[in-house]
Write an enzyme that holds these catalytic residues in place. Structure first.
Site, PDB file in Angstrom:
ATOM      1  CE  LYS A 136      38.202  40.667  38.363  1.00  0.00           C
ATOM      2  NZ  LYS A 136      37.331  41.834  38.656  1.00  0.00           N
ATOM      3  CE1 TYR A 143      36.686  40.892  35.139  1.00  0.00           C
ATOM      4  CE2 TYR A 143      36.115  43.196  34.837  1.00  0.00           C
ATOM      5  CZ  TYR A 143      35.876  41.975  35.430  1.00  0.00           C
ATOM      6  OH  TYR A 143      34.833  41.848  36.310  1.00  0.00           O
TER       7      TYR A 143
END
Length: 301
Positions: free
Chosen positions: A171, A143
Site C-alpha cells: 500500500k 503499508y
C-alpha cells in the site's frame, strides 16, 4: 485506446479501509460493523481492510480488533476479502497479531511500517521477515505511510523481501506517484501495488498500481469502481472525468485528520458510526458543512 492488461491483484481492485463503528458510549458497535461491511461490498468493494488507520487501530484493544475481524468475516460470507490490520512498532506484537489474523480466517494482513521508533532499513527488513515467517500461508500487504510512521520503506528493501512468498502487495501512501515507479523498477510484476491516497488513484494506476485502498469508497464505491474499470478498459476520457468528479470528495475527506471527516460524512448519509475515540475528535461545524456541500454536489440531480 486498447484495454490494459495489468498484473492480477491478490485482493481485488477496490478495497475499502473501513471505519470502526462505535455506539454513543464509545463501545464497539459490532452489529453496525456487520451491516456496513455488507453495504460496502454491495457498493463495489472487492475487499475490506479492517483495523487500519481509518479503523482507528491505535485506540482498539487486541480483543476489540479480533472481535471486528470475526464479525466482518461473517458479514462478508465469502463475497469479498478480509484484510486484517496487524501491524505494530513492536515486532513481537505484530507477529502475534498476524498469527491471530490468520487463525481468525483473514484473507490477508495489512502490516504497517513500525512507527515512532524509526528503524533503519535493515531493521525494517528483519521486522517484516519475522511477520512473514509467523504466518507463511497468509498473504501480506506492506503499508508505507511515512507521514504517520516517521520513516519510509525503501523500494530496494521491498525487493529483498520478495523472497518471502507471502509478501505479495504494497500500500503506497507516501503521497507520490514516484513511489510506485520506484517499486515497479525494483519489483516489476512480482509486487501488486495499491494506491493508498484516494486523490492519486488514477495517477497511480497510470504508473502501475493495480487498485486502491480507499476511504472515499464509503461514500462513492460505484464511481470509484467505474473509474478503475474505465482505466483498465482503455477508456481514459471516462476515467479522467470520474477522477475529476471525485476529486472534491477526496480532498474533503482529508481536510483534517482521517477518519474524522469520513465518520462525519457517513453520519450525514445516515450511518451512525459514532465519533472517533480520543485523541481524535468529532468533525467541527466547518468540516461538516464542507462535507455536506461536497456530498450534495456528488449526488445525481
Amino acid at each position: 485506446m486498447k484495454a490494459i492488461q495489468p498484473p492480477a491483484p491478490p485482493f481485488g481492485r477496490l478495497l475499502t479501509a473501513m471505519v470502526t463503528p462505535f455506539s454513543a458510549d464509545g463501545a464497539l458497535d459490532l452489529p453496525l460493523a456487520a451491516r456496513l461491511a455488507a453495504h460496502l461490498v454491495n457498493q463495489g468493494s472487492d475487499g475490506l481492510v479492517v483495523c487500519g488507520t481509518t479503523g482507528e487501530s491505535p485506540t482498539l484493544s487486541w480483543a476489540e480488533q479480533h472481535a471486528l475481524f470475526a464479525t466482518v468475516k461473517g458479514a462478508l460470507a465469502g463475497r469479498a476479502k478480509l484484510i486484517a490490520g496487524s501491524g505494530s512498532n513492536c515486532t513481537a506484537e505484530a507477529v502475534e497479531a498476524t498469527r491471530e489474523a490468520a487463525a481468525l480466517g483473514a484473507d490477508g494482513a495489512l502490516v504497517v511500517v513500525p512507527y515512532y521508533n524509526k528503524p533503519p532499513q535493515e531493521g525494517l527488513e528483519a521486522h517484516f521477515r519475522a511477520v512473514a515467517a509467523a504466518a507463511p500461508e497468509l498473504p501480506l500487504m506492506l503499508y508505507n505511510i511515512p507521514g504517520r510512521t516517521g520513516t519510509s520503506l525503501e523500494a530496494a528493501t521491498v525487493a529483498r523481501l520478495l523472497d518471502c512468498p507471502n509478501v505479495v502487495s504494497f500500500k503506497a501512501a507516501s503521497g507520490s506517484t514516484e513511489e510506485v515507479s520506484a517499486l515497479r523498477a525494483c519489483c516489476g510484476d512480482r509486487l501488486a501495488i495499491y494506491c493508498g491516497d484516494d486523490a492519486l488513484t488514477l495517477p497511480m494506476l497510470a504508473v502501475g498500481a493495480v487498485g486502491v485502498v480507499s476511504v472515499a469508497s464509503h461514500l462513492a464505491g460505484p464511481q470509484i469502481s467505474a473509474l478503475i474499470r474505465a482505466f483498465f478498459e482503455g477508456d481514459q476520457a471516462r476515467a479522467r472525468a470520474l477522477h475529476e468528479q471525485l476529486l472534491p470528495l477526496c480532498k474533503a475527506l482529508f481536510c483534517t485528520t482521517n477518519p474524522i471527516p469520513v465518520k462525519a460524512a457517513l453520519e450525514l448519509c445516515g450511518w451512525p458510526v459514532g465519533a472517533p475515540r480520543l485523541p481524535l475528535l468529532s468533525a467541527n461545524a466547518a468540516v461538516r458543512q464542507r462535507l455536506s456541500e461536497t456530498l450534495a454536489a456528488l449526488r445525481p440531480t
